[in-house]
Design a protein around this motif. Structure first.
Motif, PDB file in Angstrom:
ATOM      1  N   UNK A  12       0.801  -1.190   0.000  1.00  0.00           N
ATOM      2  CA  UNK A  12       0.000   0.000   0.000  1.00  0.00           C
ATOM      3  C   UNK A  12       0.851   1.265   0.000  1.00  0.00           C
ATOM      4  N   UNK A  14       0.053   3.879  -1.405  1.00  0.00           N
ATOM      5  CA  UNK A  14      -0.863   5.017  -1.350  1.00  0.00           C
ATOM      6  C   UNK A  14      -0.926   5.631   0.050  1.00  0.00           C
ATOM      7  N   UNK A  15      -0.963   4.786   1.075  1.00  0.00           N
ATOM      8  CA  UNK A  15      -1.058   5.296   2.451  1.00  0.00           C
ATOM      9  C   UNK A  15       0.146   6.154   2.815  1.00  0.00           C
ATOM     10  N   UNK A  18      -0.178   9.476   1.028  1.00  0.00           N
ATOM     11  CA  UNK A  18      -1.151  10.346   1.702  1.00  0.00           C
ATOM     12  C   UNK A  18      -0.574  10.925   2.999  1.00  0.00           C
ATOM     13  N   UNK A  22      -0.193  14.866   3.868  1.00  0.00           N
ATOM     14  CA  UNK A  22      -0.689  15.557   5.061  1.00  0.00           C
ATOM     15  C   UNK A  22       0.398  16.434   5.682  1.00  0.00           C
ATOM     16  N   UNK A 116      -2.107  -1.587  18.338  1.00  0.00           N
ATOM     17  CA  UNK A 116      -1.210  -0.541  18.853  1.00  0.00           C
ATOM     18  C   UNK A 116      -0.371  -1.100  19.995  1.00  0.00           C
ATOM     19  N   UNK A 137       1.270   1.625  15.411  1.00  0.00           N
ATOM     20  CA  UNK A 137       0.384   0.586  14.883  1.00  0.00           C
ATOM     21  C   UNK A 137       1.179  -0.487  14.133  1.00  0.00           C
ATOM     22  N   UNK A 177       2.801   5.680   8.961  1.00  0.00           N
ATOM     23  CA  UNK A 177       1.750   6.363   8.191  1.00  0.00           C
ATOM     24  C   UNK A 177       0.373   6.108   8.768  1.00  0.00           C
ATOM     25  N   UNK A 178       0.281   5.156   9.723  1.00  0.00           N
ATOM     26  CA  UNK A 178      -1.009   4.827  10.343  1.00  0.00           C
ATOM     27  C   UNK A 178      -0.957   4.984  11.846  1.00  0.00           C
ATOM     28  N   UNK A 180      -0.984   7.787  13.803  1.00  0.00           N
ATOM     29  CA  UNK A 180      -1.404   9.062  14.355  1.00  0.00           C
ATOM     30  C   UNK A 180      -0.286  10.094  14.341  1.00  0.00           C
TER      31      UNK A 180
ATOM     32  N   UNK B  46      -9.113   2.025  15.422  1.00  0.00           N
ATOM     33  CA  UNK B  46      -9.319   1.683  14.017  1.00  0.00           C
ATOM     34  C   UNK B  46     -10.735   2.087  13.685  1.00  0.00           C
ATOM     35  N   UNK B  67     -10.684   6.400  -0.872  1.00  0.00           N
ATOM     36  CA  UNK B  67      -9.503   7.203  -1.192  1.00  0.00           C
ATOM     37  C   UNK B  67      -9.493   8.504  -0.379  1.00  0.00           C
ATOM     38  N   UNK B  70      -8.676   7.681   3.269  1.00  0.00           N
ATOM     39  CA  UNK B  70      -7.246   7.370   3.413  1.00  0.00           C
ATOM     40  C   UNK B  70      -6.404   8.638   3.362  1.00  0.00           C
ATOM     41  N   UNK B  71      -6.838   9.584   2.566  1.00  0.00           N
ATOM     42  CA  UNK B  71      -6.116  10.834   2.429  1.00  0.00           C
ATOM     43  C   UNK B  71      -6.115  11.621   3.743  1.00  0.00           C
ATOM     44  N   UNK B  73      -7.206  10.449   7.183  1.00  0.00           N
ATOM     45  CA  UNK B  73      -7.023   9.942   8.541  1.00  0.00           C
ATOM     46  C   UNK B  73      -5.716   9.169   8.685  1.00  0.00           C
ATOM     47  N   UNK B  74      -5.180   9.210   9.909  1.00  0.00           N
ATOM     48  CA  UNK B  74      -3.869   8.605  10.132  1.00  0.00           C
ATOM     49  C   UNK B  74      -3.948   7.413  11.086  1.00  0.00           C
ATOM     50  N   UNK B  75      -5.102   6.732  11.096  1.00  0.00           N
ATOM     51  CA  UNK B  75      -5.212   5.452  11.796  1.00  0.00           C
ATOM     52  C   UNK B  75      -5.734   4.426  10.781  1.00  0.00           C
ATOM     53  N   UNK B  76      -5.568   3.153  11.088  1.00  0.00           N
ATOM     54  CA  UNK B  76      -5.960   2.136  10.111  1.00  0.00           C
ATOM     55  C   UNK B  76      -7.478   2.000   9.973  1.00  0.00           C
ATOM     56  N   UNK B  77      -7.916   1.568   8.810  1.00  0.00           N
ATOM     57  CA  UNK B  77      -9.344   1.303   8.645  1.00  0.00           C
ATOM     58  C   UNK B  77      -9.606   0.135   7.707  1.00  0.00           C
ATOM     59  N   UNK B  95      -6.928   2.066  -3.232  1.00  0.00           N
ATOM     60  CA  UNK B  95      -7.482   3.367  -2.842  1.00  0.00           C
ATOM     61  C   UNK B  95      -6.970   3.784  -1.464  1.00  0.00           C
ATOM     62  N   UNK B  96      -6.389   2.843  -0.719  1.00  0.00           N
ATOM     63  CA  UNK B  96      -5.789   3.213   0.562  1.00  0.00           C
ATOM     64  C   UNK B  96      -6.383   2.524   1.784  1.00  0.00           C
ATOM     65  N   UNK B  97      -7.324   1.586   1.584  1.00  0.00           N
ATOM     66  CA  UNK B  97      -7.845   0.827   2.723  1.00  0.00           C
ATOM     67  C   UNK B  97      -6.732  -0.058   3.273  1.00  0.00           C
ATOM     68  N   UNK B  98      -6.713  -0.257   4.589  1.00  0.00           N
ATOM     69  CA  UNK B  98      -5.693  -1.125   5.175  1.00  0.00           C
ATOM     70  C   UNK B  98      -6.118  -2.579   5.158  1.00  0.00           C
ATOM     71  N   UNK B  99      -7.417  -2.802   5.360  1.00  0.00           N
ATOM     72  CA  UNK B  99      -7.935  -4.171   5.362  1.00  0.00           C
ATOM     73  C   UNK B  99      -9.276  -4.178   4.647  1.00  0.00           C
TER      74      UNK B  99
END
Lengths: 193, 252
Positions: A12, A14-15, A18, A22, A116, A137, A177-178, A180, B46, B67, B70-71, B73-77, B95-99
């Motif tokens: 990924x 993309x993450x 992004x 930010x 976490x 994370x 990147x995840x 926080x 999450x 997308x 993902x742009x 938020x900075x926690x997983x989803x 598109x940026x989903x983690x799971x």
């Protein structure tokens, strides 16, 4: 600054793009040998399985390039593991930049190690501004044991390498990147190196 | 210490949150991105977004929304709802989903779980399992948003999908869902015991004690709730403070 994210179809990217966006930082996605070689800094993300990721790198000749890079380099998650010598995942030979083994968690706890967890024994400018026991994370089933190159550790239940540093190569097992605001700070710190 | 995860779940229809979400400090209560940012600030570990739309056109809207989330938020989803094939998953992950979470498609074709795990890695494959208990059948797995009973016994099914490569199981008890009487501790505990991957408990949360119970008694790794958070009957910071007092490791 010419920042390049290695895009080798393993995960990924993309993450990470992004997360940089930010922070108002422009980066180029590339799997091109010359583009990566010419970068000021390189970010090497990755999720998924070690042997298929290595195949993707080999298909682009990046397995030859990456070990020769001298600019600041930042591996994330699988991107950290791939810097090592060998992984138990598929008994895969890796890039061999850092002389370490990647092992599978042998524990009664749940695997993957997902969620976490805390960063401890922070020992690098990569963690400037972070407190001990800051949360990050994680999602992974394989880990790098503690070593001379460990610059942060996390326990599950035994301590393992949360981050490594060797010459110009920095790497973290968790996902900045995840993670926080703390994760953003780590990305910023890398870019300031 | 790995902490227990608290996961608000948002239902999405045509790119918007459904279920009346009530936050005075959010300009647009139906905007999933605004809500997601707010939950992340509140300390949610999450998020889960479930696409409850039906048409293909609307599914494209969902991928665009993923997308956008993902742009920002900075926690997983995790995203789910109506995922049927490898190609659907690829679009959402790119598109940026983690799971992604798959449910009925895994029941139709269990091999899909293995295919996804091989292609994208187990870490991004959540299998959602809707389960219902009756005296006659015990705990059985239901498909198609809980409308169709399958022959699968719940614990066996969870073990099967974990063996196929699921990285996580999202277990919803239909008996408990919407009751606010607490999570289904027995089946959650049985599944958690049976599989080596993390288990997310869903359905029935009504009080803070219910969360403590599902972590302590049923060994859940994470707990999910929807309307309880959306209607602000419970907020993430007070829930986490309570859990910490109760000896549950949480990220504060």
């Amino acid at each position: 600054m010419n920042l390049v994210i290695v895009d080798y179809k393993a995960g990924n990217v993309q993450s990470v793009m992004f997360a940089l966006e930010r922070l108002n930082i422009q980066a180029t996605l590339s799997c091109d040998f010359e583009t990566i070689k010419a970068a000021d800094k390189v970010i090497f993300p990755g999720v998924g399985e070690a042997s298929s990721a290595m195949e993707q790198l080999k298909a682009r000749n990046l397995d030859k390039l990456l070990p020769t890079l001298e600019q600041p380099f930042f591996g994330v998650c699988l991107g950290m593991q791939l810097l090592c010598q060998h992984s138990e995942e598929g008994e895969t030979p890796l890039l061999g930049i850092i002389p370490l083994e990647v092992k599978r968690f042998q524990t009664d706890l749940k695997v993957p190690h997902m969620g976490w967890n805390q960063l401890e024994h922070l020992a690098s400018p990569l963690f400037a501004g972070l407190q001990e026991k800051e949360y990050a994370y994680y999602v992974h089933s394989y880990y790098v044991p503690l070593s001379d190159y460990t610059i942060a550790q996390t326990s599950y239940p035994e301590p393992f390498s949360a981050a490594l540093h060797y010459k110009n190569f920095y790497a973290v097992q968790f996902h900045p990147e995840k993670s926080g605001p703390a994760g953003s700070q780590i990305l910023k710190n890398f870019l300031a190196l | 210490m790995l902490t227990k995860r608290i996961i608000p779940c948002l239902d999405i229809k045509n790119g918007r949150c459904v279920k009346g979400v009530q936050f005075e400090n959010i300009r647009d209560a139906g905007d999933p991105v605004e809500l997601a940012k707010w939950y992340a600030q509140q300390g949610a570990d999450e998020l889960v977004f479930l696409d409850i739309t039906a048409t293909n056109e609307e599914r494209k809207t969902f991928a665009e929304l993923v997308r956008d989330i993902a742009r920002h938020i900075d926690i997983p989803f995790t995203v789910g709802g109506g995922i049927g094939a490898v190609a659907d998953v690829e679009v959402l992950l790119m598109a940026g989903a983690d799971k992604v979470s798959i449910n009925s498609a895994a029941i139709r074709n269990p091999h899909l779980v293995a295919e996804l795990a091989k292609r994208f890695g187990s870490q991004c494959v959540t299998v959602a399992v809707d389960t219902k208990h009756t005296e006659a059948t015990g705990w059985k797995v239901f498909a198609r948003a809980g409308t169709v009973e399958t022959p699968h016994a719940t614990v066996d099914w969870c073990r099967q999908v974990a063996d196929l490569g699921a990285g996580e199981i999202l277990l919803t008890s239909m008996n408990n869902d919407g009751t606010k009487a607490g999570f289904a501790l027995d089946i959650t505990g049985a599944v958690s015991e049976a599989v080596s991957v993390p288990v997310v408990a869903s359905g029935g949360a009504g009080t803070m004690q219910h969360f403590a119970d599902v972590f302590h008694q049923a060994k859940a790794d994470a707990a999910l709730a929807a309307s309880l958070f959306h209607f602000r009957e419970l907020e993430v910071p007070e829930l986490k403070a309570f859990l910490k007092q109760e000896g549950v490791d949480v990220r504060i």
